[in-house]
Design a protein around this motif. Sequence first.
Motif, PDB file in Angstrom:
ATOM      1  N   LEU A 264      33.915  37.980  49.763  1.00 40.99           N
ATOM      2  CA  LEU A 264      34.121  39.087  48.818  1.00 40.99           C
ATOM      3  C   LEU A 264      35.061  38.661  47.706  1.00 40.99           C
ATOM      4  CD1 LEU A 264      33.730  41.988  47.969  1.00 40.99           C
ATOM      5  CD2 LEU A 264      35.588  42.661  49.534  1.00 40.99           C
ATOM      6  N   GLY A 265      36.053  37.839  48.025  1.00 41.41           N
ATOM      7  CA  GLY A 265      36.954  37.358  46.983  1.00 41.41           C
ATOM      8  C   GLY A 265      36.231  36.499  45.965  1.00 41.41           C
ATOM      9  N   VAL A 266      35.263  35.667  46.453  1.00 35.06           N
ATOM     10  CA  VAL A 266      34.478  34.850  45.523  1.00 35.06           C
ATOM     11  C   VAL A 266      33.619  35.741  44.631  1.00 35.06           C
ATOM     12  CG1 VAL A 266      32.677  33.080  45.362  1.00 35.06           C
ATOM     13  CG2 VAL A 266      34.491  32.866  47.075  1.00 35.06           C
ATOM     14  N   VAL A 267      33.060  36.810  45.210  1.00 29.16           N
ATOM     15  CA  VAL A 267      32.265  37.750  44.405  1.00 29.16           C
ATOM     16  C   VAL A 267      33.137  38.368  43.315  1.00 29.16           C
ATOM     17  CG1 VAL A 267      31.023  39.939  44.463  1.00 29.16           C
ATOM     18  CG2 VAL A 267      30.619  38.235  46.236  1.00 29.16           C
ATOM     19  N   LEU A 268      34.373  38.719  43.674  1.00 30.10           N
ATOM     20  CA  LEU A 268      35.277  39.283  42.669  1.00 30.10           C
ATOM     21  C   LEU A 268      35.629  38.248  41.601  1.00 30.10           C
ATOM     22  CD1 LEU A 268      37.682  41.304  45.007  1.00 30.10           C
ATOM     23  CD2 LEU A 268      35.938  42.229  43.465  1.00 30.10           C
ATOM     24  N   LEU A 269      35.775  37.003  41.996  1.00 31.22           N
ATOM     25  CA  LEU A 269      36.053  35.945  41.021  1.00 31.22           C
ATOM     26  C   LEU A 269      34.897  35.761  40.034  1.00 31.22           C
ATOM     27  CD1 LEU A 269      37.706  33.226  43.294  1.00 31.22           C
ATOM     28  CD2 LEU A 269      38.811  34.456  41.408  1.00 31.22           C
TER      29      LEU A 269
ATOM     30  N   ILE B 206      31.222  29.346  32.025  1.00 31.82           N
ATOM     31  CA  ILE B 206      32.364  28.428  32.098  1.00 31.82           C
ATOM     32  C   ILE B 206      33.562  29.108  32.741  1.00 31.82           C
ATOM     33  CG2 ILE B 206      34.007  27.109  30.708  1.00 31.82           C
ATOM     34  CD1 ILE B 206      31.740  26.669  28.695  1.00 31.82           C
ATOM     35  N   VAL B 207      33.839  30.360  32.341  1.00 31.61           N
ATOM     36  CA  VAL B 207      34.980  31.084  32.907  1.00 31.61           C
ATOM     37  C   VAL B 207      34.770  31.332  34.400  1.00 31.61           C
ATOM     38  CG1 VAL B 207      36.275  33.257  32.845  1.00 31.61           C
ATOM     39  CG2 VAL B 207      35.591  32.137  30.725  1.00 31.61           C
ATOM     40  N   GLY B 208      33.551  31.686  34.796  1.00 27.32           N
ATOM     41  CA  GLY B 208      33.279  31.912  36.216  1.00 27.32           C
ATOM     42  C   GLY B 208      33.498  30.656  37.046  1.00 27.32           C
ATOM     43  N   ALA B 209      32.980  29.525  36.555  1.00 27.98           N
ATOM     44  CA  ALA B 209      33.184  28.270  37.283  1.00 27.98           C
ATOM     45  C   ALA B 209      34.665  27.906  37.347  1.00 27.98           C
ATOM     46  CB  ALA B 209      32.384  27.160  36.612  1.00 27.98           C
ATOM     47  N   ALA B 210      35.399  28.128  36.242  1.00 25.47           N
ATOM     48  CA  ALA B 210      36.825  27.796  36.221  1.00 25.47           C
ATOM     49  C   ALA B 210      37.608  28.673  37.189  1.00 25.47           C
ATOM     50  CB  ALA B 210      37.361  27.952  34.804  1.00 25.47           C
ATOM     51  N   GLN B 211      37.278  29.965  37.273  1.00 26.96           N
ATOM     52  CA  GLN B 211      38.016  30.859  38.174  1.00 26.96           C
ATOM     53  C   GLN B 211      37.786  30.490  39.634  1.00 26.96           C
ATOM     54  OE1 GLN B 211      38.483  34.991  35.587  1.00 26.96           O
ATOM     55  NE2 GLN B 211      37.305  35.013  37.469  1.00 26.96           N
ATOM     56  N   VAL B 212      36.548  30.159  39.987  1.00 25.60           N
ATOM     57  CA  VAL B 212      36.268  29.799  41.377  1.00 25.60           C
ATOM     58  C   VAL B 212      36.895  28.457  41.733  1.00 25.60           C
ATOM     59  CG1 VAL B 212      34.426  29.221  43.010  1.00 25.60           C
ATOM     60  CG2 VAL B 212      34.166  31.173  41.471  1.00 25.60           C
ATOM     61  N   ALA B 213      36.760  27.465  40.804  1.00 25.70           N
ATOM     62  CA  ALA B 213      37.249  26.117  41.113  1.00 25.70           C
ATOM     63  C   ALA B 213      38.771  26.063  41.165  1.00 25.70           C
ATOM     64  CB  ALA B 213      36.712  25.139  40.074  1.00 25.70           C
ATOM     65  N   THR B 214      39.434  26.680  40.202  1.00 30.71           N
ATOM     66  CA  THR B 214      40.906  26.572  40.162  1.00 30.71           C
ATOM     67  C   THR B 214      41.592  27.504  41.139  1.00 30.71           C
ATOM     68  OG1 THR B 214      40.978  28.191  38.345  1.00 30.71           O
ATOM     69  CG2 THR B 214      40.891  25.854  37.738  1.00 30.71           C
TER      70      THR B 214
ATOM     71  N   ILE C 217      42.197  34.503  38.340  1.00 30.79           N
ATOM     72  CA  ILE C 217      41.570  35.812  38.197  1.00 30.79           C
ATOM     73  C   ILE C 217      41.959  36.486  36.887  1.00 30.79           C
ATOM     74  CG2 ILE C 217      43.424  37.062  39.350  1.00 30.79           C
ATOM     75  CD1 ILE C 217      39.620  37.734  39.627  1.00 30.79           C
ATOM     76  N   PHE C 218      43.012  35.981  36.221  1.00 34.55           N
ATOM     77  CA  PHE C 218      43.476  36.606  34.971  1.00 34.55           C
ATOM     78  C   PHE C 218      42.665  36.160  33.745  1.00 34.55           C
ATOM     79  CE2 PHE C 218      47.891  36.399  37.107  1.00 34.55           C
ATOM     80  CZ  PHE C 218      47.583  37.500  37.879  1.00 34.55           C
ATOM     81  N   PHE C 219      41.841  35.102  33.895  1.00 37.84           N
ATOM     82  CA  PHE C 219      41.145  34.560  32.711  1.00 37.84           C
ATOM     83  C   PHE C 219      40.225  35.590  32.062  1.00 37.84           C
ATOM     84  CE2 PHE C 219      41.329  30.005  34.642  1.00 37.84           C
ATOM     85  CZ  PHE C 219      42.689  29.984  34.403  1.00 37.84           C
ATOM     86  N   SER C 220      39.329  36.174  32.853  1.00 41.20           N
ATOM     87  CA  SER C 220      38.332  37.097  32.284  1.00 41.20           C
ATOM     88  C   SER C 220      38.969  38.373  31.733  1.00 41.20           C
ATOM     89  CB  SER C 220      37.235  37.415  33.305  1.00 41.20           C
ATOM     90  OG  SER C 220      37.804  37.877  34.516  1.00 41.20           O
TER      91      SER C 220
ATOM     92  N   MET D 212      40.163  42.355  38.797  1.00 41.56           N
ATOM     93  CA  MET D 212      41.449  41.680  38.932  1.00 41.56           C
ATOM     94  C   MET D 212      42.385  42.467  39.847  1.00 41.56           C
ATOM     95  SD  MET D 212      44.316  41.032  35.977  1.00 41.56           S
ATOM     96  CE  MET D 212      44.546  42.814  35.854  1.00 41.56           C
ATOM     97  N   ILE D 213      42.452  43.780  39.665  1.00 35.68           N
ATOM     98  CA  ILE D 213      43.343  44.608  40.487  1.00 35.68           C
ATOM     99  C   ILE D 213      42.915  44.556  41.956  1.00 35.68           C
ATOM    100  CG2 ILE D 213      44.022  46.997  40.947  1.00 35.68           C
ATOM    101  CD1 ILE D 213      44.045  47.464  37.931  1.00 35.68           C
ATOM    102  N   VAL D 214      41.599  44.675  42.195  1.00 33.80           N
ATOM    103  CA  VAL D 214      41.114  44.631  43.579  1.00 33.80           C
ATOM    104  C   VAL D 214      41.393  43.275  44.207  1.00 33.80           C
ATOM    105  CG1 VAL D 214      39.050  44.754  45.046  1.00 33.80           C
ATOM    106  CG2 VAL D 214      39.373  46.391  43.167  1.00 33.80           C
TER     107      VAL D 214
END
Length: 411
Positions: A40-45, A15-23, A83-86, A70-72
Amino acid sequence: MRTRPRWTDRMLPLIVGAAQVATNHAAQGNQPERLPADPLGVVLLLAGPLALFWRRRNPVLTLTVTVATMIVFVARGHAYGPIFFSPAIALHQALVLGHRRTAWTAAAAAYAFFLVHTTWLAPVPSTGLWHSLAMAAVMGVLLATGEFARARRERKAERERTAREETRRQVSEERLTMAQELHDVLAHNISLIHVQASTALHLIDDHPEQARTALTTIKQASKDVLTEMRSVIGVLRDDAPRSPTAGLDRLDELVERSGLDVTAETSGSVRPLPPGVERAGYRIVQESLTNARRHAPGSSVTVLLEYGARELLIRVTDSGAGVTAAGPDGRPAGVPGGGPDADPGERLGGGNGIPGMRERAAALGGTLTAGPFERGFRVEARLPVPEGPRDPRAGRDATASVPARAPERTP
């Protein structure tokens, strides 16, 4: 034993992964100065949320991965927000599981990075005390929430541990009580059987009809000891007695088979007492009669129960050794140390009878004294009881003196 993870634990990272990518797309629209997420940004998300699968088994590794991604992600110039959720979830979990130093270190490192990045490295630097305080407030709320959850979890664990220890303590005390019950039952009835068997052997040839009375007492005593042993051992098997436990309502039975001339007296407001007091009172009287029969055979005994407002007084007094069937040495048959010249103080010299009675009284917050009294011996116990209403079944409040029926005396 490890329990199976709940479905919410398995679904949360997804759920968190889907929320980070979608929002993240919405966040990019509000931050045109930030770069859109490339592959690469999506991979980090997705990397941070996937690390949440190990947040319970390895919270330190999970926190490290989420903060690093998050830092990267932010350092590459992508949008703030999703990106702050996880990292927030991983920080909370690390605190709850007791990794306080790691959590606070990670929070301090993240704050320092954002302070430096937003002040000097961002495409549009943010300056001012308000921005720095806002970031510190967000971090403080996350840390305070995690600390509160950790403290609550530890208090709950402490309560459960205390409850388990209390349960073990109660089990140990119950086992000690059962052992004491068995000791008292065996000591009383075996002593009675020994005295009556000695009397029967002495009288079997010259007075067989009197020997029959002693043998009848032996039969009843052996039946009683078996019954009480089944009752005590039944608690171990079924956690409940199969027959009524010893109480003051069975005092008449105890007196009748004591083999002594006993007078039972009751005074005060007779009422039901707590089971512990009933059982302790019964055993104290039982042990006192056993001592009287063993050390002063043939004596007369007075048993007084005085029901006070706050305590139960138990007083067992014997008159000293009387005259019973004599053996070749002039002492009562089969009773070493008996006879009119027996010293009442000898009862204090050994054995577990009087110490056991004292322990019973002390366990209830009461007291017990025992010692010579005139030519005989007296045991006096004071057991505290809660004040209660008068028992209507008792039918009396005034002092009552009822001579108990004793077995036929032997010449």
